[in-house]
Design a protein around this motif. Sequence first.
Motif, PDB file in Angstrom:
ATOM      1  N   ARG A   1       0.833  -1.199   0.000  1.00 42.34           N
ATOM      2  CA  ARG A   1       0.000   0.000   0.000  1.00 42.34           C
ATOM      3  C   ARG A   1       0.873   1.257   0.000  1.00 42.34           C
ATOM      4  O   ARG A   1       0.511   2.277  -0.585  1.00 42.34           O
ATOM      5  N   GLY A   2       2.014   1.185   0.678  1.00 44.14           N
ATOM      6  CA  GLY A   2       2.923   2.322   0.685  1.00 44.14           C
ATOM      7  C   GLY A   2       3.429   2.648  -0.710  1.00 44.14           C
ATOM      8  O   GLY A   2       3.533   3.824  -1.101  1.00 44.14           O
TER       9      GLY A   2
ATOM     10  N   TYR B   1     -11.262   1.241  -2.889  1.00 46.55           N
ATOM     11  CA  TYR B   1     -10.820   1.635  -4.228  1.00 46.55           C
ATOM     12  C   TYR B   1     -10.726   3.158  -4.311  1.00 46.55           C
ATOM     13  O   TYR B   1     -11.475   3.866  -3.636  1.00 46.55           O
ATOM     14  N   VAL B   2      -9.837   3.647  -5.157  1.00 49.34           N
ATOM     15  CA  VAL B   2      -9.817   5.075  -5.470  1.00 49.34           C
ATOM     16  C   VAL B   2      -9.814   5.247  -6.982  1.00 49.34           C
ATOM     17  O   VAL B   2      -9.213   4.451  -7.719  1.00 49.34           O
ATOM     18  N   HIS B   3     -10.518   6.289  -7.426  1.00 49.52           N
ATOM     19  CA  HIS B   3     -10.632   6.589  -8.850  1.00 49.52           C
ATOM     20  C   HIS B   3     -10.000   7.945  -9.117  1.00 49.52           C
ATOM     21  O   HIS B   3     -10.295   8.933  -8.430  1.00 49.52           O
ATOM     22  N   GLY B   4      -9.136   7.985 -10.140  1.00 51.82           N
ATOM     23  CA  GLY B   4      -8.494   9.225 -10.524  1.00 51.82           C
ATOM     24  C   GLY B   4      -8.936   9.676 -11.895  1.00 51.82           C
ATOM     25  O   GLY B   4      -9.715   9.000 -12.581  1.00 51.82           O
ATOM     26  N   SER B   5      -8.435  10.826 -12.318  1.00 50.08           N
ATOM     27  CA  SER B   5      -8.833  11.389 -13.610  1.00 50.08           C
ATOM     28  C   SER B   5      -8.288  10.585 -14.786  1.00 50.08           C
ATOM     29  O   SER B   5      -8.784  10.708 -15.912  1.00 50.08           O
ATOM     30  N   LYS B   6      -7.281   9.703 -14.524  1.00 49.02           N
ATOM     31  CA  LYS B   6      -6.693   8.900 -15.602  1.00 49.02           C
ATOM     32  C   LYS B   6      -6.839   7.391 -15.391  1.00 49.02           C
ATOM     33  O   LYS B   6      -6.538   6.618 -16.305  1.00 49.02           O
ATOM     34  N   GLY B   7      -7.257   6.989 -14.217  1.00 48.29           N
ATOM     35  CA  GLY B   7      -7.350   5.558 -13.956  1.00 48.29           C
ATOM     36  C   GLY B   7      -7.863   5.290 -12.561  1.00 48.29           C
ATOM     37  O   GLY B   7      -8.345   6.195 -11.869  1.00 48.29           O
ATOM     38  N   MET B   8      -7.782   4.037 -12.131  1.00 46.61           N
ATOM     39  CA  MET B   8      -8.266   3.661 -10.797  1.00 46.61           C
ATOM     40  C   MET B   8      -7.245   2.776 -10.112  1.00 46.61           C
ATOM     41  O   MET B   8      -6.320   2.241 -10.743  1.00 46.61           O
ATOM     42  N   ALA B   9      -7.437   2.605  -8.802  1.00 48.73           N
ATOM     43  CA  ALA B   9      -6.535   1.761  -8.023  1.00 48.73           C
ATOM     44  C   ALA B   9      -7.310   0.918  -7.035  1.00 48.73           C
ATOM     45  O   ALA B   9      -8.291   1.373  -6.447  1.00 48.73           O
ATOM     46  N   VAL B  10      -6.862  -0.297  -6.869  1.00 50.58           N
ATOM     47  CA  VAL B  10      -7.325  -1.151  -5.781  1.00 50.58           C
ATOM     48  C   VAL B  10      -6.411  -0.886  -4.591  1.00 50.58           C
ATOM     49  O   VAL B  10      -5.192  -1.044  -4.700  1.00 50.58           O
ATOM     50  N   VAL B  11      -6.986  -0.461  -3.482  1.00 49.71           N
ATOM     51  CA  VAL B  11      -6.207  -0.262  -2.248  1.00 49.71           C
ATOM     52  C   VAL B  11      -6.188  -1.560  -1.456  1.00 49.71           C
ATOM     53  O   VAL B  11      -5.153  -1.979  -0.936  1.00 49.71           O
ATOM     54  N   SER B  12      -7.342  -2.187  -1.364  1.00 50.45           N
ATOM     55  CA  SER B  12      -7.442  -3.503  -0.728  1.00 50.45           C
ATOM     56  C   SER B  12      -8.634  -4.218  -1.324  1.00 50.45           C
ATOM     57  O   SER B  12      -9.633  -3.602  -1.668  1.00 50.45           O
ATOM     58  N   THR B  13      -8.510  -5.527  -1.436  1.00 51.41           N
ATOM     59  CA  THR B  13      -9.622  -6.292  -1.998  1.00 51.41           C
ATOM     60  C   THR B  13      -9.777  -7.644  -1.324  1.00 51.41           C
ATOM     61  O   THR B  13     -10.588  -8.460  -1.734  1.00 51.41           O
ATOM     62  N   ALA B  14      -8.980  -7.869  -0.273  1.00 50.41           N
ATOM     63  CA  ALA B  14      -9.057  -9.144   0.451  1.00 50.41           C
ATOM     64  C   ALA B  14      -8.950  -8.897   1.949  1.00 50.41           C
ATOM     65  O   ALA B  14      -8.227  -9.571   2.653  1.00 50.41           O
TER      66      ALA B  14
ATOM     67  N   HIS C   1      -7.821  -6.868   5.335  1.00 48.05           N
ATOM     68  CA  HIS C   1      -6.653  -6.096   5.727  1.00 48.05           C
ATOM     69  C   HIS C   1      -5.358  -6.608   5.092  1.00 48.05           C
ATOM     70  O   HIS C   1      -4.443  -5.831   4.826  1.00 48.05           O
ATOM     71  N   PHE C   2      -5.293  -7.926   4.855  1.00 47.81           N
ATOM     72  CA  PHE C   2      -4.039  -8.518   4.407  1.00 47.81           C
ATOM     73  C   PHE C   2      -4.304  -9.829   3.686  1.00 47.81           C
ATOM     74  O   PHE C   2      -5.100 -10.638   4.176  1.00 47.81           O
ATOM     75  N   PRO C   3      -3.687 -10.027   2.513  1.00 46.54           N
ATOM     76  CA  PRO C   3      -2.862  -9.083   1.746  1.00 46.54           C
ATOM     77  C   PRO C   3      -3.725  -8.039   1.042  1.00 46.54           C
ATOM     78  O   PRO C   3      -4.908  -8.273   0.786  1.00 46.54           O
ATOM     79  N   SER C   4      -3.131  -6.901   0.711  1.00 50.45           N
ATOM     80  CA  SER C   4      -3.915  -5.837   0.082  1.00 50.45           C
ATOM     81  C   SER C   4      -4.234  -6.160  -1.372  1.00 50.45           C
ATOM     82  O   SER C   4      -5.284  -5.790  -1.875  1.00 50.45           O
ATOM     83  N   LYS C   5      -3.292  -6.817  -2.066  1.00 54.30           N
ATOM     84  CA  LYS C   5      -3.422  -7.091  -3.505  1.00 54.30           C
ATOM     85  C   LYS C   5      -3.639  -5.799  -4.288  1.00 54.30           C
ATOM     86  O   LYS C   5      -4.438  -5.743  -5.229  1.00 54.30           O
ATOM     87  N   ALA C   6      -2.917  -4.751  -3.885  1.00 55.32           N
ATOM     88  CA  ALA C   6      -3.064  -3.438  -4.513  1.00 55.32           C
ATOM     89  C   ALA C   6      -2.599  -3.473  -5.969  1.00 55.32           C
ATOM     90  O   ALA C   6      -1.670  -4.200  -6.328  1.00 55.32           O
TER      91      ALA C   6
END
Length: 461
Positions: A188-189, A321-334, A336-341
């Motif tokens: 995540r860092g 999840y976070v969405h930006g003006s050019k794309g998106m990101a998975v912060v976590s999907t499982a 707390h751990f693992p993040s699978k970012a």
Amino acid sequence: MENNPTASSRRDFLKTTTKTVVGLSTLSGITLPHVHAAGDDTINIALVGCGGRGTGAASNSMGVKQSTRLIAMADVQQNRLEASFNGLSAKHPDRFSVSEDAKFIGFDAYKQAIDMLKPGDVVVLATPPAFRWVQFKYAIDKGVNVFMEKPICVDGPSGKRMLELGKEADAKGMKVGVGLMCRHCRVRGELFDRIQQGEIGDIILGRAYRLQGPVGTCFTLPRDGEKDESELLWQIKNFHSFLWASGGAFSDFNIHNIDEICWMKNDFPIEAKATGGRTERGDHIDQNFDHYSVEYTFRDGSKFWLEGRNAMKTHNEFASYVHGSKGMAVVSTAGHFPSKAMTFKGQNKNPSEIIWRGKQPEPNPYDMEWQDLIDAIINNKPYNEVERGAKASLVTVMGRMAAHTGQLVTYDQVVNHDHEFAPNADKLTLDGPAPLLADANGKYPIPFPGRNGMYEYVVGA
């Protein structure tokens, strides 16, 4: 708080024999030092709050590569302390040195445990968060480093108090960790760095989900007076059900997802509006809603939606999840751990449009937060997570309050609110009343949007 003459005399004895006292390791049958010998770089640990999270944190503290040793334990419930004692002694025999004289019970027990430490050592504060400011203040007075579990406050007055105490700890050069362990996740860092460097553009939306069945003690049936004579201890045992003790299910369960989004945004929201409700629960008497939906607003106008639910036979999801003006990101999907970012071009999780995927396997952030804290202690690095932890806790309160009151709630309103759920948390005793008492029917006040203005509940209403 409870004062025990026997425990007090034991504490006085420990104070006067700091250099020579030893504790019997119940596992190995040999004597092990409770305190540092001359030239010894061992960091001693005291555990205050021996439930599941406290036991887990103590275990993580004994898993770091540096020399650490658990020497004292404290709780208000004997059976919980004993269960934690047995589990930790079996798992970490080489770093476990808690003698029978170092097991303390009662609301004053945290003092006795902390008194066994010296500056440079660490106390783990893992009781329900209502007691966080009380125990943190004592640790500051003693100059002992602290690891405290989240959330670190459950209302505005206690949050403001924690912010001030954090400054006091800073002035004394103390090292203080807060159990928002996702901030110590290495993957995540890296994701944070990539987002700040513009990989997905400007963040315009955050989404977080904690959709699950009932967990912990979020739903509670009426107290059986013969089985649980003390209403106070019963409420502490079922702390997820009571706003004064934990901030309720909302604060305890959702804070990680909230903090993840705030981290990636590199800011905290300034207001919240929310909905939520309590479905038919039969005889359950807890103060929680079953479901919450919160719209947070950041100072630049961008939004963050949080969905929280505790219900059987419904869709489960534990992700951010976070969405930006050019794309998106998975912060976590499982969880707390693992993040699978990972990051993507566009706004869909399209496998063909992956920009970056976090390296696997990931280091466990529960271990990393302890590695970082102990490293700061040994190398005397600045390390104080209280301000960030308090703000994350207060933003969580803001969302919960918005749902419970039905009002639009600002961060400033939360910080300056006058409703403190447990103002006398420092004066509770084993034989005393709870901060919130049941009515004649064994019921407790539940939030009712629109009924009590900016108050989540009114005692006696």
